[in-house]
Motif scaffolding. Structure first.
Motif, short mmCIF file in Angstrom:
data_model
loop_
_atom_site.label_atom_id
_atom_site.label_comp_id
_atom_site.label_asym_id
_atom_site.label_seq_id
_atom_site.Cartn_x
_atom_site.Cartn_y
_atom_site.Cartn_z
N VAL A 322 0.88 -1.17 0.00
CA VAL A 322 0.00 0.00 0.00
C VAL A 322 0.91 1.22 0.00
O VAL A 322 2.11 1.11 0.27
N HIS A 323 0.34 2.38 -0.32
CA HIS A 323 1.08 3.64 -0.22
C HIS A 323 2.37 3.59 -1.04
O HIS A 323 3.45 4.02 -0.62
N GLY A 324 2.28 2.97 -2.22
CA GLY A 324 3.44 2.95 -3.12
C GLY A 324 4.47 1.88 -2.80
O GLY A 324 5.52 1.82 -3.41
N SER A 325 4.16 1.01 -1.85
CA SER A 325 5.12 -0.05 -1.50
C SER A 325 4.89 -1.28 -2.37
O SER A 325 3.81 -1.49 -2.90
N ARG A 326 5.94 -2.11 -2.51
CA ARG A 326 5.82 -3.36 -3.25
C ARG A 326 5.16 -4.46 -2.41
O ARG A 326 4.70 -5.46 -2.93
N GLY A 327 5.19 -4.28 -1.08
CA GLY A 327 4.70 -5.34 -0.20
C GLY A 327 5.66 -6.50 -0.17
O GLY A 327 6.75 -6.44 -0.75
N TYR A 426 17.58 -3.33 12.31
CA TYR A 426 16.53 -3.77 11.39
C TYR A 426 15.36 -4.40 12.15
O TYR A 426 15.55 -5.27 13.00
N GLU A 431 11.17 1.80 9.81
CA GLU A 431 12.13 2.29 8.83
C GLU A 431 12.08 3.81 8.90
O GLU A 431 11.02 4.37 8.66
N PRO A 432 13.13 4.49 9.26
CA PRO A 432 14.39 3.96 9.74
C PRO A 432 14.25 3.24 11.09
O PRO A 432 13.32 3.50 11.85
N SER A 433 15.21 2.35 11.33
CA SER A 433 15.24 1.62 12.59
C SER A 433 16.52 1.97 13.34
O SER A 433 17.51 2.33 12.72
N ILE A 454 10.71 4.34 13.13
CA ILE A 454 9.47 4.98 12.68
C ILE A 454 8.68 3.91 11.94
O ILE A 454 9.22 3.24 11.06
N ARG A 456 6.61 1.69 9.52
CA ARG A 456 6.54 1.71 8.06
C ARG A 456 5.12 2.11 7.61
O ARG A 456 4.14 1.81 8.28
N PRO A 457 5.02 2.75 6.45
CA PRO A 457 3.69 3.10 5.93
C PRO A 457 2.82 1.85 5.73
O PRO A 457 1.60 1.92 5.90
N GLU A 458 3.44 0.73 5.37
CA GLU A 458 2.68 -0.50 5.15
C GLU A 458 1.96 -0.95 6.41
O GLU A 458 1.02 -1.74 6.37
N LEU B 324 11.38 -1.61 -0.44
CA LEU B 324 9.97 -1.78 -0.78
C LEU B 324 9.30 -0.45 -1.02
O LEU B 324 8.30 -0.36 -1.71
N HIS B 325 9.85 0.58 -0.40
CA HIS B 325 9.13 1.84 -0.29
C HIS B 325 10.15 2.96 -0.15
O HIS B 325 11.30 2.73 0.23
N GLU B 331 15.88 5.68 4.97
CA GLU B 331 16.75 5.11 6.01
C GLU B 331 18.20 5.06 5.52
O GLU B 331 19.14 5.36 6.25
#
Lengths: 509, 544
Positions: A322-327, A426, A431-433, A454, A456-458, B324-325, B331
């Motif tokens: 979602v939100h432009g991510s590949r998942g 990680y 992300e970032p972690s 923070i 992730r948008p996913e 992925l994003h 990061e």
């Protein structure tokens, strides 16, 4: 201290013992005369010594007594003497000498040894073994054996009072079987010091001092005519223990206080949760190793999923993003998400809170949790299957990575760590972690305290409905507790050794 | 978690491990575990399998140090005429995908062979999910004949001599007799057919994900060219795994050649090392990081992470699995900027903190009991079945699966933990008066969790009066009335146990512990106790 003050401080037991000192000085005699118990006299003498009224001396005396062979030899004579008597007139075979002297085999061998050492006899090998008296032997028979003289000395004897010759005989006889024995006698003697003698001269009328103030005295006013006995205020007293919170909970309460002061609202929730809240809602792929049974406690029971709309959004985030991510690009399984488990982190509470925010207008806030989490582990000094975690999220359109570091630094400083270090890390859901370490001054090492980042948008978008930065952290809490209490073994956290719990310091920061 | 060991000599051929470099390694996102005489140990996070080989690590680390910044480009030669792998439809429900390549012109020596085996094992264990998602086979090109077929056969029909085995055996025998078969056989368990790679001489190359053939699948110092296949359940993973491998081999001096893959009517070519493209906005970068970077800064920082940047678009190396994003790119910018260079700051936002109401009440209950000189204990939620039995309770509790210790059931009552503590503290000074506030678990239709309070008194003088005094004190402190009705309970002496009732609701029980229970616990001093459901109690108090 003035002599009057010393006298005023005397305890009744001291007053009972003191008059006898000077006349008698041993504990044994004091018990007889004072009719007090040994422990009472010992205590009284100890106090008197603390006040420099007496000096105590422990005497260790070695007392020599005759043993059973010694008593017999006193009557019959020592074996070596009896042997010499037997052979004084002629040379004879060893067997004959033994029979005639009436000695048993052991005694005979000892006698033979002694006599040879003193050059009193001679053994020849002509026609079998024969024994013959020598001049020294004859002299011994006339003049007597030193050891024989010693036996007649009269016992018990004090080892300290022996003459040099007696000491020689004593040492020789002691090597032999059951002739003499020594007993160690310890005895305490008390000697009055000058101060003590002076006090005794002045008299120590016990009636003039009040020992314990009683309601009776207060009622009658008796106390007005008397003096109070002074106490030794530095004295050791028996220990008592109050009730207290378990130290882990003291620490948890402290951490909660920090978060509340920083304006955070507490999150609570169940320990048994579905994989959905513990993993899926946190964008942790279903084949992620952390989800395997070796790491997570599962319960063979299916839980419920939240409303379909949310489930579908999470599914999409995993499968195609979602939100432009590949998942994560795989086929998401609802069954896996339904599996019940013991929460592996308090981050599931943050996921639930974010979802709650989707239902209200004001999609912002600061939330925290401190709670128990689980992992399928063996138990040893550094591993356990239950641990504590402190969780926090800040949801706000205007927060950023520097703010994340700011909150973390503030919290850990308040937890007592002066130097904090951040390094990349990680986690599947941030992300970032960042990994936080603190400098341990005593051990000179960096302690890894836990992770943050923070979201992730996913993760955020399916739960809240839009991407709002969410600062999040979830450091383990136990390391900090162990560091404070200097606990080396993780098992000691929940051992509940009551003796130790009672003595443990409070969590005061 | 993967810890890789690189030879210090190999590492220092490119980067001298100075004090400064030692500090840079963790700031690059790879914690330095240890630095020995011959080896350097580094932790690699699961999002960066491309760092698992020395070549991959140095490639990225040199960029990070600013020595070789930017995207490294690789040339892939077109497949030669018979460079084909035909994927038979029989593997469809078994192990459906493969991605392959040829790499030529490598001077193999002991060190290189070891490096390749290490990389292969680490990739198997992490990114390949223990060979389930991806397993790798590397073969000396000279020993095989193209084209190659990937298909599934009945285990009895598969016959070859596996690596590390003295003779030819069948597919089924490999699972039971070969060590790798015993370790990974579960991945093929229950399948009617097992997957194999077969060359045009009808020779078996390997039976993935278990083992290569001894004849065609052993790389030696004489090997110059290799054929590589990755097989597994997820094509995307295989594609990435292959890219990681071929770029590492190219860094060793090899030339990459592509292979044609024929999936039925679908044809494709691997490896595909065309960089990925992702947009990044300067605004988003600065907003998320709290920085004030310009485009030039961002370009430079991205190049430090092995990317290239042009007009809002980042080119990402094809071996990177973690992008992925846009946030993943952000990061990387943060790492290149240096986590140690961020100045932490607390935003000036007003907010009111608040403790949870129930947590507040729990704390108050603890305070009340501490006032009576009672010591709080804290125990595990998981307990042993035998401990529940010793307490006289039914053992139909909720069990966790595959626990590694005997503590494998969720406690049904705090009494269990309390009695355990008393039994372990027989040498402490009496009285032993303890309390705990914690969760217990009941299996109903769902699993119900309840927060309870247990108080246990243990002393020669302990009796029902003593424990009821505590209960009285607690309820009066809470300004609440209660009743006790006689009941029976397996843990308590009959006739000396009661239900604690508030309003009309039962909230707990109180009594003297049965000597049979004390006996089972080895406790030789009387115990009286009560246990209350605090959540219920406060709910009643609230609605009253």
């Amino acid at each position: 201290m003035e002599i009057e003050n010393v006298v005023a401080s005397l305890h009744p037991l001291e007053r009972r013992v003191l008059p006898f000192l000077g006349k008698i000085d041993t504990l044994k005699d004091l018990i007889k005369e004072t009719k007090l118990k040994e422990v009472e006299i010992t205590r009284a003498l100890q106090w008197l010594e603390n006040k420099k009224i007496v000096t105590l001396k422990e005497d260790i005396r070695e007392i020599i007594q005759l043993d059973k062979n010694g008593i017999e030899y006193l009557k019959k004579g020592l074996p070596e003497k009896r042997m010499l008597e037997t052979i004084k007139s002629r040379e004879m075979g060893l067997d004959e000498a033994r029979k005639k002297s009436g000695l048993n085999k052991d005694e005979f061998n000892v006698a033979l040894g002694v006599l040879q050492k003193k050059a009193a006899v001679f053994i020849t090998k002509r026609n079998g073994l024969k024994i013959k008296i020598l001049d020294n032997g004859k002299k011994l028979l006339e003049g007597g054996f030193l050891e024989g003289v010693f036996l007649e000395r009269g016992f018990p004897l004090q080892a300290g009072e022996l003459t040099p010759e007696e000491r020689f005989s004593y040492r020789e006889l002691k090597k032999r079987k059951n002739i003499i024995k020594t007993v160690i006698i310890k005895s305490k003697t008390a000697r009055l010091t000058e101060l003590g003698q002076e006090i005794l001269k002045k008299g120590i009328m016990s009636g003039e001092f009040i020992d314990r103030l009683t309601p009776e005295m207060l009622k009658t006013g008796q106390w007005r005519r008397k003096k109070f006995r002074s106490y030794d205020v530095a004295i050791n007293v028996p220990k008592i223990f109050g009730g207290k919170r378990h130290f882990v909970n003291q620490a948890v309460d402290y951490a909660k206080k920090i978060w509340i002061e920083l304006g955070f609202e507490e999150m609570v929730g169940d320990l048994v949760v579905s994989g959905f809240w513990n993993f899926d809602a946190l964008f942790t792929a279903q084949d992620h190793p952390v989800r395997e049974m070796q790491d997570t406690f599962y319960i063979a029971k299916e839980g419920k999923l939240p409303e379909k709309k949310l489930v579908n959004k999470v599914k999409k985030a995993h499968e195609s993003g979602v939100h432009g991510s590949r998942g994560w690009q795989y086929s998401w399984n609802e069954k896996e998400a339904k599996r019940l488990l013991l929460r592996t982190h308090t981050t599931c509470l943050s996921a639930q809170t974010l979802y709650m925010l989707s239902k209200i207008k004001e999609k912002r806030g600061k939330f925290f949790a401190v709670g128990r989490c689980f992992r399928n582990e063996t138990v040893d000094w550094s591993h356990g299957f239950e641990f504590n975690q402190t969780e926090g999220i800040v949801v706000d359109k205007n927060v950023n990575f520097r703010h994340l570091l700011g909150y973390l630094k503030e919290f850990f400083m308040k937890m007592g760590f002066e130097k904090i270090r951040f390094a990349p890390a990680y986690f599947p859901y941030t992300e970032p972690s960042v990994e936080i370490s603190a400098w341990n001054r005593e051990r000179g090492v960096w302690l890894e305290l836990g992770g943050a980042g923070i979201f992730r948008p996913e993760l955020v978008v399916p739960l809240i409905g839009e991407f709002i930065p969410v600062l999040a952290w979830g450091p383990g809490f136990d390391r900090m507790i162990m560091n404070y209490y200097q606990i080396k073994d993780l098992r000691d956290m929940y051992r509940n050794d009551l003796t130790k719990l009672r003595k443990m310091k409070f969590w005061i920061k | 978690m993967a810890i890789v060991k690189f030879s210090k000599r190999g590492f220092e051929r490119h980067v001298k491990i100075t004090k400064e470099v030692q500090e840079k390694i963790p700031l690059f996102g790879t914690p330095l575990e240890s630095l020995g005489e011959d080896e350097i140990e580094i932790e690699i996070f699961p999002n960066r399998p491309d760092l698992l080989s020395l070549q991959g690590y140095l490639r990225s680390f040199l960029a990070f140090l600013g020595r070789k910044p930017g995207l490294k480009r690789y040339i892939v030669n077109k497949p030669q005429k018979d460079y084909t792998v035909r994927i038979d439809s029989s593997v469809k429900n078994i192990r459906p995908y493969t991605a392959c390549a040829v790499v030529k012109g490598i001077k193999f020596d002991d060190e290189k062979i070891k490096e390749i085996i290490d990389m292969q094992e680490k990739l198997h264990a992490t990114f390949g999910r223990n060979r389930k998602k991806a397993a790798i086979g590397i073969y000396p090109y000279e020993k095989i004949r193209m084209p190659i077929c990937y298909k599934a056969l009945k285990p009895e029909k598969i016959k070859f001599r596996p690596l590390g085995f003295p003779k030819e055996i069948s597919g089924r025998q490999i699972l039971s007799q070969h060590p790798a078969g015993r370790d990974y056989g579960y991945l093929l368990e229950g399948l009617e057919k097992y997957p194999v790679f077969i060359d045009s001489n009808e020779k078996v190359l390997s039976m993935p994900p278990i083992i290569n053939s001894y004849d065609t699948g052993k790389v030696t110092e004489k090997t110059k060219n290799v054929f590589i296949e990755c097989s597994g359940s997820d094509f995307n993973t295989l594609d990435k795994t292959l890219n990681i491998l071929v770029t590492a081999l190219a860094d060793m001096g090899g030339n990459i050649y592509a292979m044609r893959l024929v999936y039925g009517t679908k044809k494709l070519i691997t490896p595909n090392i065309k960089p990925g493209k992702i947009k990044v906005s300067i605004l988003n970068v600065n907003k998320l990081l709290g920085l004030n970077l310009n485009e030039g800064d961002i370009k430079k920082l991205l190049e430090r992470m092995g990317h290239s940047y042009n007009k809002g678009v980042v080119q990402v190396a094809a071996y990177r699995t973690d992008v992925l994003h846009e946030v993943d790119i952000i990061e990387d910018i943060a790492i290149a900027y240096g986590y140690n260079n961020f100045s932490p700051e607390i935003p000036k936002v007003m907010a009111i903190g608040k403790e949870d109401d129930f947590e507040f009440r729990k704390r108050k209950v603890a305070e009340i009991l501490i006032g009576l000189g009672i010591t709080e204990v804290s125990t595990y939620h998981l307990t042993a079945k035998q401990d529940i039995k010793k307490t006289g309770l039914k053992t139909d509790s909720i069990e966790v699966e595959n626990a590694k210790t005997e503590y494998n059931v969720l406690r049904p009552a705090l009494l269990v933990s309390g009695l355990k503590i008393l039994s372990e503290n027989f040498s402490a000074r009496y009285p032993l008066n303890i309390f705990e506030i914690g969760k217990i678990f009941k299996a109903k239709k769902d699993i119900e969790e309840a927060t309870r309070l247990a108080v246990l008194l243990c002393d020669a003088e302990t009796d029902y009066t003593k424990i009821k005094q505590v209960l009285d004190y607690l309820f009066s402190a809470l300004d609440t009335g209660y009743e006790i009705t006689a009941t029976e309970h397996d843990s308590f002496i009959s006739g000396r146990v009661g239900r604690v009732v508030v309003g009309k609701e039962e909230v707990g029980y109180i009594g003297e512990i049965h000597p049979k229970v004390l006996d089972q616990w080895g406790i030789r001093v009387p115990v009286a106790a009560f246990e209350l459901n605090l959540a219920d109690l406060f709910e009643i108090i609230e609605t009253k």
